[in-house]
Design a protein around this motif. Structure first.
Motif, mmCIF file in Angstrom:
data_model
loop_
_atom_site.group_PDB
_atom_site.id
_atom_site.type_symbol
_atom_site.label_atom_id
_atom_site.label_comp_id
_atom_site.label_asym_id
_atom_site.label_seq_id
_atom_site.Cartn_x
_atom_site.Cartn_y
_atom_site.Cartn_z
ATOM 1 N N ASN A 111 4.710 -1.338 -10.605
ATOM 2 C CA ASN A 111 5.753 -0.979 -9.642
ATOM 3 C C ASN A 111 5.104 -0.284 -8.453
ATOM 4 O O ASN A 111 4.241 0.575 -8.640
ATOM 5 N N LYS A 155 9.860 -2.463 -1.542
ATOM 6 C CA LYS A 155 9.433 -2.039 -2.871
ATOM 7 C C LYS A 155 9.051 -3.308 -3.609
ATOM 8 O O LYS A 155 9.535 -4.401 -3.298
ATOM 9 N N CYS A 156 8.170 -3.147 -4.598
ATOM 10 C CA CYS A 156 7.634 -4.307 -5.299
ATOM 11 C C CYS A 156 7.589 -4.053 -6.795
ATOM 12 O O CYS A 156 7.238 -2.958 -7.239
ATOM 13 N N THR A 157 7.931 -5.077 -7.548
ATOM 14 C CA THR A 157 7.728 -5.088 -8.989
ATOM 15 C C THR A 157 7.053 -6.403 -9.338
ATOM 16 O O THR A 157 7.452 -7.469 -8.854
ATOM 17 N N GLU A 206 6.752 1.616 -5.162
ATOM 18 C CA GLU A 206 8.043 2.024 -4.604
ATOM 19 C C GLU A 206 8.138 1.896 -3.093
ATOM 20 O O GLU A 206 9.231 1.761 -2.553
ATOM 21 N N ASN A 207 6.999 1.949 -2.387
ATOM 22 C CA ASN A 207 7.045 1.956 -0.928
ATOM 23 C C ASN A 207 5.831 1.242 -0.359
ATOM 24 O O ASN A 207 4.705 1.692 -0.535
ATOM 25 N N SER A 234 2.664 3.408 -1.377
ATOM 26 C CA SER A 234 2.887 4.629 -2.145
ATOM 27 C C SER A 234 2.131 4.571 -3.461
ATOM 28 O O SER A 234 1.377 3.628 -3.722
ATOM 29 N N VAL A 255 13.673 -1.803 1.303
ATOM 30 C CA VAL A 255 14.181 -0.444 1.126
ATOM 31 C C VAL A 255 14.894 -0.023 2.408
ATOM 32 O O VAL A 255 15.993 0.506 2.377
#
Length: 130
Positions: free
Chosen positions: A97, A83-85, A99-100, A52, A73
């Motif tokens: 970040n 999701k990744c940070t 999100e997907n 994403s 997720v």
């Protein structure tokens, strides 16, 4: 968010602005997502289908230690959505970040195949079952 991998930002990871090159960071994220997917789905044939919008929040410089966090997720029939940070290990400041990240489980012919997973499994728990 569970942080699994740490990387040190080296001279070869920098862009002309002397900050971490976004492409290098995305490479690290894609590799971490693939490893996470392989471990969760217990299949080495897992590929990235979709990422994403990517939100670069801050930068990293040479010598920084960054850590990559992944969370599930959802589990699809043939897919796994993460999701990744990524954050600076010492300051905890978020760098990026995503999100997907959608991964797809493949069979030996490269076609999507059901994985049968519905929840996060930890290797330590699998070992305890043996």
């Amino acid at each position: 968010m569970r942080y699994h991998t740490r990387k040190v930002v080296k001279p070869g990871d920098l862009n002309p602005n002397e900050t971490l090159f976004g492409g290098r960071l995305l490479e690290w994220i894609d590799e971490e997502a693939a490893l996470y997917g392989v471990i969760q789905l217990e299949n080495k044939r897992v590929v990235t289908k979709f990422m994403s919008e990517i939100n670069f929040v801050s930068s990293a410089v040479q010598g920084d230690i960054v850590e990559i966090g992944m969370d599930v997720v959802k589990f699809g029939n043939t897919s796994l959505v993460l999701k990744c940070t990524v954050r600076n290990k010492l300051t905890r400041k978020t760098i990026i970040n995503v999100e997907n990240i959608t991964l797809v489980n493949l069979d030996e012919n490269g076609r999507p195949t059901p994985h049968g997973k519905t929840k996060i499994e930890y290797v330590k728990d699998r070992l305890a079952q043996d």
